[in-house]
Design an enzyme around this catalytic site. Structure first.
Site, short mmCIF file in Angstrom:
data_model
loop_
_atom_site.label_atom_id
_atom_site.label_comp_id
_atom_site.label_asym_id
_atom_site.label_seq_id
_atom_site.Cartn_x
_atom_site.Cartn_y
_atom_site.Cartn_z
N SER A 1 0.84 -1.19 0.00
CA SER A 1 0.00 0.00 0.00
C SER A 1 0.88 1.24 0.00
CB SER A 1 -0.90 0.01 1.25
OG SER A 1 -1.56 1.25 1.39
N TYR B 1 -3.04 -1.27 10.12
CA TYR B 1 -2.97 -1.63 8.70
C TYR B 1 -1.70 -1.09 8.06
CZ TYR B 1 -4.30 -1.49 3.72
OH TYR B 1 -4.33 -1.62 2.35
#
Length: 292
Positions: A185, A198
């Site tokens: 990400s 996350y």
């Protein structure tokens, strides 16, 4: 005419999107994500390959499964049991391309289940050439006090431990020329403070990718990752508050979220022989946000 990246997908605000119960379903999203059903054209880049994709029921995983099928690969998707509806649709799309499609529901936080996924691929597909570690868990919090130890543990077990379990099991069966592709990400380099757990897992995965690429080089197995920016998938309206979901993607230079279909070509490249000298790399698909 070339495609204008600013208008290639829907732009926020998404005023008709309602909150979804995690993990969410594509059928409840408004607008619906574009996974390439009308746009992706295959050219045989993965003919005869056998791919395992976690989180393959929807979002990026569905787009990759469809693209791989159109490139000639057979596909096994792993997903949560509550995602059976989306998974069934993905499997039907793969089969419609004339490729074998296998669905394996279960919880990838468990090592035994991860080993079982790879065993199913070897038994029913005849082997494994591509592993896409794509499934992820996230929740958004404005304070660290809201983040429990249980949720922190679940995030790492889903995002990091499962990648380790699956990569370890798959590498034993992969022939030279195989590929492992991890979904990281933009948060690995630019962590969002509300996605503390996350973002931490994505940083760990990017580091894991670089290390594993070196470990598996002598086996002829390439390991890379794709770093998406804001991508419109069920994860968004099911894990962010409604206002953030409705404005999702506005913060990047293109001022819109990416669509799953816009990620698939990167996964195809990294799985193909055209990427024969690419390993330990990160491909950023971020809507103009630089990763340095």
């Amino acid at each position: 005419m070339p495609l204008d990246p600013r208008t290639a997908g829907p732009r926020p605000p998404f005023s008709d999107q309602q909150p979804l119960t995690p993990p969410g379903a594509e059928t409840d999203m408004n607008p619906r994500p574009d996974y390439g059903a009308e746009s992706y054209r295959g050219s045989g880049k993965l003919q005869g390959r056998r791919a395992v994709i976690t989180g393959g029921d929807s979002g990026i995983g569905r787009a990759v499964a469809l693209a791989y099928a159109r490139e000639g690969a057979d596909v096994l998707i792993a997903y949560l049991p509550e995602e059976e509806g989306d998974a069934r649709h993905t499997l039907e799309m793969v089969e419609a391309e004339g490729r074998r499609a296998i669905g394996v529901p279960g919880d990838i936080r468990e090592e035994a289940h991860c080993n079982g996924i790879i065993e199913r691929a070897v038994k029913e597909l005849g082997g494994i050439d591509i592993l896409v570690n794509n499934a992820a868990y996230q929740m958004s919090h404005d304070s660290i006090d809201e983040l429990t130890a249980e949720e922190f543990d679940r995030t790492f077990r889903t995002n990091v431990y499962a990648t380790f379990y699956l990569s370890k099991a798959a590498a034993r069966h992969m022939p030279p020329g195989s590929a492992i592709i991890n979904t990281v990400s933009v948060n690995a380099d630019k962590p969002n403070k509300t996605l503390l757990a996350y973002a931490s897992t994505k940083g760990a995965l990017q580091n894991f990718t670089g290390g594993l690429a070196q470990l598996l080089a002598d086996k002829g197995i390439r390991v890379n990752c794709v770093a998406p920016g804001p991508i419109w998938t069920p994860l968004i309206p099911s894990t962010l508050d409604i206002e953030r979901a409705r404005e999702f993607g506005k913060q990047v230079p293109f001022q819109r979220p990416g669509q799953p279909a816009e990620l698939a070509p990167a996964y195809v490249l990294l799985a193909s022989d055209q990427a024969s000298y690419i390993s330990g790399a990160t491909i950023a698909v971020t809507g103009g946000v630089p990763i340095i």
